[in-house]
Enzyme design. Structure first.
Site, short mmCIF file in Angstrom:
data_model
loop_
_atom_site.label_atom_id
_atom_site.label_comp_id
_atom_site.label_asym_id
_atom_site.label_seq_id
_atom_site.Cartn_x
_atom_site.Cartn_y
_atom_site.Cartn_z
N ASP A 34 2.52 4.04 -3.66
CA ASP A 34 1.53 3.70 -2.65
C ASP A 34 1.34 4.81 -1.65
O ASP A 34 2.22 5.63 -1.48
CB ASP A 34 2.12 2.56 -1.82
CG ASP A 34 1.63 1.21 -2.26
OD1 ASP A 34 1.99 0.26 -1.59
OD2 ASP A 34 0.86 1.14 -3.23
N LYS A 56 -3.53 2.33 -1.64
CA LYS A 56 -4.70 1.72 -1.02
C LYS A 56 -4.58 1.83 0.48
O LYS A 56 -3.49 1.91 1.03
CB LYS A 56 -4.86 0.26 -1.44
CG LYS A 56 -3.57 -0.51 -1.54
CD LYS A 56 -3.80 -1.82 -2.23
CE LYS A 56 -2.50 -2.46 -2.61
NZ LYS A 56 -2.63 -3.69 -3.36
N MET A 170 -2.30 -4.61 9.21
CA MET A 170 -3.65 -4.30 8.71
C MET A 170 -4.74 -4.74 9.70
O MET A 170 -5.83 -5.11 9.29
CB MET A 170 -3.91 -4.99 7.36
CG MET A 170 -2.89 -4.66 6.30
SD MET A 170 -3.16 -5.59 4.76
CE MET A 170 -2.60 -7.22 5.23
#
Ligand code: SAH
Length: 245
Positions: A34, A56, A170
């Site tokens: 990642d 991502k 996030m």
């Protein structure tokens, strides 16, 4: 057929890797990794280890999750030791569950290696305990990716009236909506909150504010960053240590 290790890489500081994660990383034939995993970790791999990047950014996929699942599966058909390395903990907003289920359906053996989640360790490096006697008896870790104004929101905003700690992952791009939503459900505008960016790394930065001014104060802060809301934020005054070392 090989075995897949769904492995947490910790929040950034490479020394926060577990001994077990370190072992499988040194044994890996391939590491599927990642963006959030500290790239220094890849230097621990043995000669000849292959690297596959499927990172991502803030929920925006470089590869869609079903393609990531398939990449992991295909590698398990070719290699003995497959490490799927993820930032923090693989089961905390890491979609490790989906990857495990995909492998289960295809009879691929896997192990979960939990990692130190950013949700707890990043506040700790900022001198903010997620619980504290007399201040917060619980903490929640909530996705900040979903817009609070979404009609069919899955997030129980009404429950956030209590004085418990809330950590949003996030959520930086929704900071304004999150802070107004919390005020809407009854939190005072001077309620303490912080934005912690690139926690546990040498680029760590901490912005302390209130629900009213945090958006202004945290302008331009780089990702990854988390938002922590609650009176525990005030303990940073006494507990900040990272900046002093
Ligand atoms: N599985 C990960 C979380 C994945 S979601 C874990 O357990 O930590 C990604 C979010 O985690 C980012 O948007 C950010 O909110 C948070 N995050 C991860 N690493 C971080 C860091 N070093 N500093 C601040 N926030 C971080």
């Amino acid at each position: 057929m090989g075995k897949v290790y769904l492995t947490g890489a910790g929040p950034g500081d490479v020394e926060l890797l577990t001994i077990k994660a370190h072992r499988v990383i040194t044994q890996a034939d391939v590491i599927i990794y990642d963006r959030l995993a500290n790239p220094e970790i890849l230097d621990m791999a043995k000669d000849g280890c292959e690297f596959v990047y499927v990172g991502k950014e803030d929920g925006k996929h470089t590869l869609p999750q079903d393609e990531i699942n398939e990449v992991i599966y295909q590698n398990a058909l070719k290699h003995n030791v497959v490490v799927r390395l993820k930032g923090g903990d693989p089961f905390v907003f890491g979609r490790g569950g989906e990857e495990g289920a995909y492998l289960h359906e295809r009879d691929i053996k896997f192990e979960i290696i939990p990692g130190i989640t950013s949700a707890v360790s990043v506040p700790a490096y900022a001198g903010i305990p997620v619980t504290h006697r007399g201040v917060a008896v619980s903490f929640r870790v909530v996705t900040g990716h979903e817009s609070p104004n979404k009609k069919e929101s899955q997030i129980p905003w009404e429950n956030f009236k209590t004085d418990d700690t809330i950590v949003f992952l996030m959520g930086l791009h929704n900071l304004e909506k999150i802070s107004s939503k919390l005020q809407e459900v009854g939190k005072p505008k001077d309620y303490p909150c912080a934005v912690i960016s690139r926690g546990t790394t040498k680029d760590q930065s901490v912005v302390i504010g209130t629900l009213e001014n945090i958006v202004q104060k945290a302008k331009g802060v780089p990702t990854p960053a988390l938002i922590i809301v609650g009176h525990v934020v005030e303990l940073r005054e006494q507990l900040k240590w990272f900046e002093k070392n």
